[in-house]
Design a protein around this motif. Sequence first.
Motif: not given
Length: 60
Positions: A46-60
């Motif tokens: 879950v931590r990896g999935m959340l970090m992926g979502l946060i990274t993707k959201a910040l890269s937009l």
Amino acid sequence: MNRRLQEIMDQLRDEQGSTTAEFAMVTLAAVAFAGLLISILSSGDVRGMLMGLITKALSL
């Protein structure tokens, strides 16, 4: 009339403390839910999935 009013007042006095008990149950349920969320969110997947979502959201 006074007797009926006295009966109602006696019934209301019997309920005293029920609000405190209800508050305690709701608080206990909230603490249990928070503990469950912490255990779920601290797992590696879950931590990896959340970090992926946060990274993707910040890269937009």
